[in-house]
Scaffold this motif. Structure first.
Motif, PDB file in Angstrom:
ATOM      1  N   ARG A  49       0.880  -1.188   0.000  1.00 23.05           N
ATOM      2  CA  ARG A  49       0.000   0.000   0.000  1.00 23.05           C
ATOM      3  C   ARG A  49       0.907   1.224   0.000  1.00 23.05           C
ATOM      4  O   ARG A  49       1.970   1.221   0.626  1.00 23.05           O
ATOM      5  CB  ARG A  49      -0.848   0.001   1.277  1.00 23.05           C
ATOM      6  N   ASP A  50       0.471   2.279  -0.631  1.00 21.35           N
ATOM      7  CA  ASP A  50       1.376   3.433  -0.750  1.00 21.35           C
ATOM      8  C   ASP A  50       1.777   4.013   0.608  1.00 21.35           C
ATOM      9  O   ASP A  50       2.896   4.467   0.789  1.00 21.35           O
ATOM     10  CB  ASP A  50       0.811   4.502  -1.697  1.00 21.35           C
ATOM     11  N   ASP A  51       0.861   3.936   1.586  1.00 22.32           N
ATOM     12  CA  ASP A  51       1.156   4.476   2.928  1.00 22.32           C
ATOM     13  C   ASP A  51       2.387   3.822   3.552  1.00 22.32           C
ATOM     14  O   ASP A  51       3.061   4.414   4.387  1.00 22.32           O
ATOM     15  CB  ASP A  51       0.000   4.206   3.903  1.00 22.32           C
TER      16      ASP A  51
END
Ligand code: ATP
Ligand code: MG
Length: 283
Positions: A49-51
């Motif tokens: 996930r980009d986070d």
């Protein structure tokens, strides 16, 4: 082996995968895996996930990663921003219900602002010397003012369509973002060499985007004028044709300018104009 973290799915996934592929990095079974090896380049791809990408790179679990600058700035972790990648463009902006009278950042004093980017917002408001309330919300930030929950929002804007459809107007553009390549600070010389090769390839791919290769026949006495119309990397390639008084001219042109250039070239006598796609550009 160098490890790169990219987004599993979402707005940056496709462009990240395409950039790697255009840079000649072939990845096996990328759809089904969490970690996939490249076939022809010493790299493996970790899908996240980009986070999670800034932390993964900051800790060295991945050596490099592709993520929005907005996420990098929000997380505030120690990573090196190595290269801008030219996709995923957006901005982080403050927006208000459209009929509110706005008079500058002081407007936000005492107001409640909904955002998924509390750190960037707090930093900006501290710089402005404005004391506001930050309501951290992970999604659908844009509906909170109309629902009477908040006074304003601080969110990602690209076309602005979401703001308009929620009766909001953008009043401050705080951060311009795009996808960036980030790296773990202080990586080994061996890994750095692989990263440098990858960055060189990325740059060649990014440079060629939005550009076209153009060639045409042109009367020899119109060459000086044609060079004014299409300057090239160094200067256009000009070769004589078998027919006296004519030559062939080749150059690279921004796609957005192509029709204006063609019009100007026709006016000075160019014929047989060909426009071809450009795959890589090495300066
Ligand atoms: P994930 O499931 O990986 O956490 P996400 O839902 O947080 O994904 P996306 O919506 O896929 O994130 O957006 C990823 C990044 O794309 C953003 O952080 C931002 O850098 C960029 N981006 C570009 N345009 C937009 C846009 N209009 N809205 C949201 N993000 C955008
Ligand atoms: Mg996310």
């Amino acid at each position: 082996m160098l490890r790169i973290a990219i987004q599993t799915k979402g707005r940056l996934n496709e462009d990240s995968t395409e950039l790697l592929s255009d840079a000649g990095v072939k990845i096996k079974d990328s759809k089904r895996k969490f970690l996939a090896q490249a076939e022809n380049f010493p790299i493996e791809v970790l899908y996240l996930r980009d986070d999670d990408i800034p932390q993964t790179v900051a800790s060295g679990l991945a050596d490099i990663g592709i993520v929005g600058l907005n996420e990098v700035e929000e997380k505030g972790l120690k990573v090196d921003v190595l290269q801008k990648l030219g996709f995923g463009g957006c901005r982080l902006s403050l927006a208000l219900p459209k009929d509110e009278p706005y008079n500058g950042p002081q407007y936000f004093a005492g107001k409640t602002i909904a955002t998924s980017y509390p750190n960037i917002l707090r930093r900006y408001m501290a710089e402005q010397g404005v004391d506001c309330k930050v309501a951290e919300i992970s999604g659908s930030v844009e509906i909170t003012p109309a629902a009477g929950l908040t006074d304003a929002i601080f969110d990602i804007v690209s076309s602005g369509g979401t703001l308009v459809s929620n009766g909001l107007v953008e009043v401050e553009k705080v951060l311009f973002s795009e996808a960036v390549l980030i790296g773990t600070p202080g990586m080994s010389a061996e890994k750095k060499a692989v990263v440098d090769e990858l960055m060189f390839r990325f740059e060649s791919v990014i440079d060629s985007r939005g550009k076209k290769y153009i060639l045409m026949n042109i009367p020899t006495d119109a060459v000086d004028k044609a060079v004014q119309v299409i300057p090239a990397m160094r200067s256009p390639t000009i070769m004589p044709l078998a027919q006296e008084g004519w030559c062939s001219m080749h150059s690279v042109v921004e796609e957005k300018d192509i029709w204006d250039k063609i019009k100007a070239l026709k006016e000075i006598g160019a014929e047989g104009i060909l426009v071809l796609s450009l795959e890589k550009m090495i300066r």
